[in-house]
Design an enzyme around this catalytic site. Structure first.
Site, PDB file in Angstrom:
ATOM      1  N   SER A   1      74.449  35.294  -5.813  1.00  0.00           N
ATOM      2  CA  SER A   1      73.334  34.442  -6.216  1.00  0.00           C
ATOM      3  C   SER A   1      72.564  33.991  -4.987  1.00  0.00           C
ATOM      4  O   SER A   1      73.138  33.831  -3.898  1.00  0.00           O
ATOM      5  CB  SER A   1      73.911  33.220  -6.925  1.00  0.00           C
ATOM      6  OG  SER A   1      72.946  32.223  -7.065  1.00  0.00           O
TER       7      SER A   1
ATOM      8  N   TYR B   1      80.140  25.864  -7.745  1.00  0.00           N
ATOM      9  CA  TYR B   1      79.738  27.171  -8.274  1.00  0.00           C
ATOM     10  C   TYR B   1      79.181  28.040  -7.136  1.00  0.00           C
ATOM     11  O   TYR B   1      79.599  29.187  -6.932  1.00  0.00           O
ATOM     12  CB  TYR B   1      78.686  27.024  -9.389  1.00  0.00           C
ATOM     13  CG  TYR B   1      77.988  28.335  -9.671  1.00  0.00           C
ATOM     14  CD1 TYR B   1      78.637  29.349 -10.371  1.00  0.00           C
ATOM     15  CD2 TYR B   1      76.691  28.589  -9.194  1.00  0.00           C
ATOM     16  CE1 TYR B   1      78.026  30.567 -10.593  1.00  0.00           C
ATOM     17  CE2 TYR B   1      76.071  29.805  -9.415  1.00  0.00           C
ATOM     18  CZ  TYR B   1      76.737  30.797 -10.107  1.00  0.00           C
ATOM     19  OH  TYR B   1      76.133  32.006 -10.308  1.00  0.00           O
TER      20      TYR B   1
ATOM     21  N   LYS C   1      80.617  31.625  -5.117  1.00  0.00           N
ATOM     22  CA  LYS C   1      79.904  32.894  -4.885  1.00  0.00           C
ATOM     23  C   LYS C   1      79.974  33.273  -3.400  1.00  0.00           C
ATOM     24  O   LYS C   1      80.215  34.429  -3.047  1.00  0.00           O
ATOM     25  CB  LYS C   1      78.439  32.780  -5.322  1.00  0.00           C
ATOM     26  CG  LYS C   1      78.264  32.662  -6.817  1.00  0.00           C
ATOM     27  CD  LYS C   1      78.560  33.998  -7.512  1.00  0.00           C
ATOM     28  CE  LYS C   1      78.796  33.860  -8.974  1.00  0.00           C
ATOM     29  NZ  LYS C   1      79.272  35.054  -9.642  1.00  0.00           N
TER      30      LYS C   1
HETATM   31  P1  NAD Z   1      77.224  34.723 -18.817  1.00  0.00           P
HETATM   32  O1  NAD Z   1      78.033  33.492 -18.907  1.00  0.00           O
HETATM   33  O2  NAD Z   1      76.294  35.027 -19.933  1.00  0.00           O
HETATM   34  O3  NAD Z   1      78.183  35.985 -18.590  1.00  0.00           O
HETATM   35  C1  NAD Z   1      79.413  35.898 -17.931  1.00  0.00           C
HETATM   36  C2  NAD Z   1      80.442  36.579 -18.807  1.00  0.00           C
HETATM   37  O4  NAD Z   1      81.714  36.539 -18.158  1.00  0.00           O
HETATM   38  C3  NAD Z   1      80.626  35.901 -20.167  1.00  0.00           C
HETATM   39  O5  NAD Z   1      80.563  36.885 -21.172  1.00  0.00           O
HETATM   40  C4  NAD Z   1      82.015  35.274 -20.094  1.00  0.00           C
HETATM   41  O6  NAD Z   1      82.622  35.229 -21.358  1.00  0.00           O
HETATM   42  C5  NAD Z   1      82.712  36.195 -19.116  1.00  0.00           C
HETATM   43  N1  NAD Z   1      83.822  35.597 -18.356  1.00  0.00           N
HETATM   44  C6  NAD Z   1      83.817  34.457 -17.643  1.00  0.00           C
HETATM   45  N2  NAD Z   1      85.008  34.274 -17.058  1.00  0.00           N
HETATM   46  C7  NAD Z   1      85.794  35.337 -17.389  1.00  0.00           C
HETATM   47  C8  NAD Z   1      87.105  35.720 -17.087  1.00  0.00           C
HETATM   48  N3  NAD Z   1      87.895  34.949 -16.332  1.00  0.00           N
HETATM   49  N4  NAD Z   1      87.575  36.888 -17.589  1.00  0.00           N
HETATM   50  C9  NAD Z   1      86.798  37.664 -18.381  1.00  0.00           C
HETATM   51  N5  NAD Z   1      85.526  37.340 -18.700  1.00  0.00           N
HETATM   52  C10 NAD Z   1      85.024  36.192 -18.220  1.00  0.00           C
HETATM   53  O7  NAD Z   1      76.436  34.660 -17.437  1.00  0.00           O
HETATM   54  P2  NAD Z   1      75.303  35.616 -16.855  1.00  0.00           P
HETATM   55  O8  NAD Z   1      74.073  34.791 -16.723  1.00  0.00           O
HETATM   56  O9  NAD Z   1      75.264  36.891 -17.573  1.00  0.00           O
HETATM   57  O10 NAD Z   1      75.871  35.814 -15.390  1.00  0.00           O
HETATM   58  C11 NAD Z   1      76.626  36.946 -15.023  1.00  0.00           C
HETATM   59  C12 NAD Z   1      77.049  36.798 -13.572  1.00  0.00           C
HETATM   60  O11 NAD Z   1      75.893  36.652 -12.757  1.00  0.00           O
HETATM   61  C13 NAD Z   1      77.926  35.566 -13.305  1.00  0.00           C
HETATM   62  O12 NAD Z   1      78.891  35.911 -12.340  1.00  0.00           O
HETATM   63  C14 NAD Z   1      76.944  34.574 -12.721  1.00  0.00           C
HETATM   64  O13 NAD Z   1      77.566  33.653 -11.875  1.00  0.00           O
HETATM   65  C15 NAD Z   1      76.008  35.498 -11.946  1.00  0.00           C
HETATM   66  N6  NAD Z   1      74.678  34.926 -11.727  1.00  0.00           N
HETATM   67  C16 NAD Z   1      73.982  34.455 -12.791  1.00  0.00           C
HETATM   68  C17 NAD Z   1      72.737  33.866 -12.588  1.00  0.00           C
HETATM   69  C18 NAD Z   1      71.984  33.262 -13.747  1.00  0.00           C
HETATM   70  O14 NAD Z   1      71.142  32.408 -13.520  1.00  0.00           O
HETATM   71  N7  NAD Z   1      72.203  33.685 -14.981  1.00  0.00           N
HETATM   72  C19 NAD Z   1      72.211  33.798 -11.290  1.00  0.00           C
HETATM   73  C20 NAD Z   1      72.951  34.309 -10.229  1.00  0.00           C
HETATM   74  C21 NAD Z   1      74.201  34.865 -10.463  1.00  0.00           C
HETATM   75  C1  WQD Z   2      64.748  26.101 -12.155  1.00  0.00           C
HETATM   76  C2  WQD Z   2      63.706  25.030 -11.860  1.00  0.00           C
HETATM   77  C3  WQD Z   2      64.637  22.821 -11.796  1.00  0.00           C
HETATM   78  C4  WQD Z   2      65.737  22.693 -16.029  1.00  0.00           C
HETATM   79  C5  WQD Z   2      70.475  27.676 -10.987  1.00  0.00           C
HETATM   80  C6  WQD Z   2      71.689  27.788 -10.115  1.00  0.00           C
HETATM   81  C7  WQD Z   2      71.681  29.108  -9.386  1.00  0.00           C
HETATM   82  C8  WQD Z   2      71.528  30.261 -10.348  1.00  0.00           C
HETATM   83  C9  WQD Z   2      70.382  30.063 -11.292  1.00  0.00           C
HETATM   84  C10 WQD Z   2      73.386  30.970 -11.660  1.00  0.00           C
HETATM   85  C11 WQD Z   2      64.192  23.961 -10.878  1.00  0.00           C
HETATM   86  C12 WQD Z   2      63.655  22.958 -12.937  1.00  0.00           C
HETATM   87  C13 WQD Z   2      65.251  23.094 -14.814  1.00  0.00           C
HETATM   88  C14 WQD Z   2      65.096  21.611 -16.706  1.00  0.00           C
HETATM   89  C15 WQD Z   2      63.540  21.442 -14.884  1.00  0.00           C
HETATM   90  N1  WQD Z   2      72.716  30.313 -11.111  1.00  0.00           N
HETATM   91  N2  WQD Z   2      64.175  22.474 -14.239  1.00  0.00           N
HETATM   92  N3  WQD Z   2      64.018  21.037 -16.093  1.00  0.00           N
HETATM   93  O1  WQD Z   2      68.376  25.434 -10.239  1.00  0.00           O
HETATM   94  O2  WQD Z   2      67.019  27.431  -9.462  1.00  0.00           O
HETATM   95  O3  WQD Z   2      69.319  27.749 -10.173  1.00  0.00           O
HETATM   96  O4  WQD Z   2      70.443  28.778 -11.904  1.00  0.00           O
HETATM   97  O5  WQD Z   2      74.264  31.407 -12.119  1.00  0.00           O
HETATM   98  O6  WQD Z   2      72.873  29.197  -8.669  1.00  0.00           O
HETATM   99  O7  WQD Z   2      71.691  26.737  -9.172  1.00  0.00           O
HETATM  100  O8  WQD Z   2      67.631  27.252 -11.881  1.00  0.00           O
HETATM  101  O9  WQD Z   2      66.775  27.237 -14.176  1.00  0.00           O
HETATM  102  O10 WQD Z   2      68.287  25.349 -13.431  1.00  0.00           O
HETATM  103  O11 WQD Z   2      65.973  25.478 -12.539  1.00  0.00           O
HETATM  104  O12 WQD Z   2      62.566  20.872 -14.374  1.00  0.00           O
HETATM  105  O13 WQD Z   2      65.512  21.184 -17.803  1.00  0.00           O
HETATM  106  O14 WQD Z   2      63.411  24.325 -13.077  1.00  0.00           O
HETATM  107  O15 WQD Z   2      64.544  21.555 -11.199  1.00  0.00           O
HETATM  108  O16 WQD Z   2      63.094  23.563 -10.114  1.00  0.00           O
HETATM  109  P1  WQD Z   2      68.047  26.863 -10.367  1.00  0.00           P
HETATM  110  P2  WQD Z   2      67.219  26.333 -13.093  1.00  0.00           P
END
Ligand code: NAD
Ligand code: WQD
Length: 338
Positions: A125, A150, A154
């Protein structure tokens, strides 16, 4: 054709990636404990592609499940999405996050090593950059200090993977640093389905649009940005998913350890998002300006050049598609997969 193990493949980014892998002709095995997702997402992926997914319900922390899985399926590469991702919850329950995200990855890598599967794509991330002192964010910048467990989890996994590669350079490892995923499959059949009150901006906006939430709270309008609200690099989940297929191709060349940003390079503010969403959906999004959210940064966007040069990957979709597809998904599925 390869066989790919996708951990967390029932989740938001995972399901979109599984769909593209199937369309690409790959075989897919998903391991997911469904703690934040539903099997329905994979059923719909099968419907959309006309192809089967092998599903194993289980936890990445369970070495016997992994042993069985690697014994029964000849896996070529792993895409490792499984993890917990709620920033606020990670502050309340740091041990849960370190156990699931860090320990879980150790167990997975041990099983991979044991079964001689040494290609992995890891979901990192942009949070690993911490509070940026310079923008855009390039992969060569030193990682910073993530402001919550969190983010730390990562960064820790990135360090573990680097040490693993140092110890045995027959591994091929792609660390992908996602910026802010948004959007959904254009069919409206799969999309983001958060439990409870959404933490992230886009799902909150879509729930205001369906009437499930009254108004958006905009966390601060006094940042040093063009309109005072936080700026982020939103990237369509389909572009993000495609980055994983490109990363797998790269790994098959035997590249060693590589790290790429997956972002568009464009920053948009919270109010830019609200306006574009209103335009695409035809729904009004009432909002209130409230104090800053603790741990938030002013602005964050990628330098996406390295992924373009080395993966031949660039984001194809813009904010309009992200808003339109998120709305299409949410309006067709107001209760998500339930
Ligand atoms: P998500 O929660 O929709 O998907 C994660 C999946 O992993 C879920 O289906 C959950 O059931 C499964 N899971 C969690 N822990 C597990 C375990 N111990 N064993 C087996 N399955 C498990 O989230 P997402 O948004 O699809 O994110 C996927 C990955 O990307 C995550 O690692 C997340 O941290 C990373 N990521 C997400 C974002 C975001 O904003 N969505 C941003 C950066 C990184
Ligand atoms: C985006 C912008 C908020 C909600 C987080 C995690 C990061 C990654 C993605 C994943 C910011 C603003 C949000 C609301 C708002 N994680 N906001 N009102 O904070 O960039 O990143 O998610 O797995 O690790 O930190 O994303 O979507 O929460 O916020 O004003 O109700 O929207 O302040 O500026 P962020 P976000």
């Amino acid at each position: 054709m390869s066989t790919i193990l996708v951990t967390g493949g029932a989740g938001y980014i995972g399901s979109h990636t599984v769909l593209q892998l199937l369309e690409n002709g790959d075989q897919v095995v998903v391991l997911d404990n469904l703690c934040n997702s539903s099997f329905e997402s994979l059923k719909r992926v099968s419907e959309l592609t006309g192809k089967e997914v092998t599903f194993v319900e289980g936890d990445i922390q369970d070495s016997s499940t992994l042993d069985d899985l690697f014994s029964h399926h000849k896996i070529d590469s792993v895409i490792h999405f499984a993890g917990l991702k709620a920033v606020g919850e990670s502050v309340e329950k740091p041990l849960l996050y370190y156990r699931n995200n860090v320990y879980g990855t150790l167990v997975l890598c041990e099983a991979m090593a044991k079964h001689n599967v040494k290609n992995i794509v890891f979901s990192s991330s942009a949070t690993v950059y911490g509070d940026p002192t310079t923008l855009p964010l390039h992969e060569n910048l030193p990682t910073g200090q993530p402001t919550n467990p969190y983010g730390q989890s990562k960064l820790m996994v990135e360090l573990v993977l680097r040490d693993l590669y140092q110890s045995d350079n027959s591994w091929n490892i792609a660390i992908l640093r996602y910026f802010n995923p948004a959007g959904a499959h254009p069919s409206g059949r799969i999309g983001e389905d958060p439990n409870g009150i959404p933490n992230n901006l886009m799902p909150f906006i879509t729930q205001v649009a369906t009437g499930k939430r009254e108004a958006l709270s905009v966390f601060g309008d006094d940042y040093d940005t063009h309109d005072g609200t936080g700026v982020r690099d939103y990237i369509h989940v389909e572009d993000l998913a495609n980055g994983h297929l490109k990363a797998l191709e790269k790994l098959s060349e035997g590249v060693g350890l590589v790290t790429y940003n997956l972002g568009t390079g464009q920053g948009y503010s919270v109010l830019d998002m609200v306006r574009e969403f209103e335009k695409q959906s035809g729904q009004a999004i009432p909002y209130n300006i409230v104090p800053r959210r603790s741990g938030d940064i002013a602005a964050c966007y990628a330098d996406p050049k390295l992924a373009k040069e080395e993966l031949d990957w660039t984001a194809q979709k813009g904010l309009a598609e992200m808003c339109r597809d998120s709305w299409h998904w949410q309006s067709n599925n107001p209760n998500g997969f339930k």
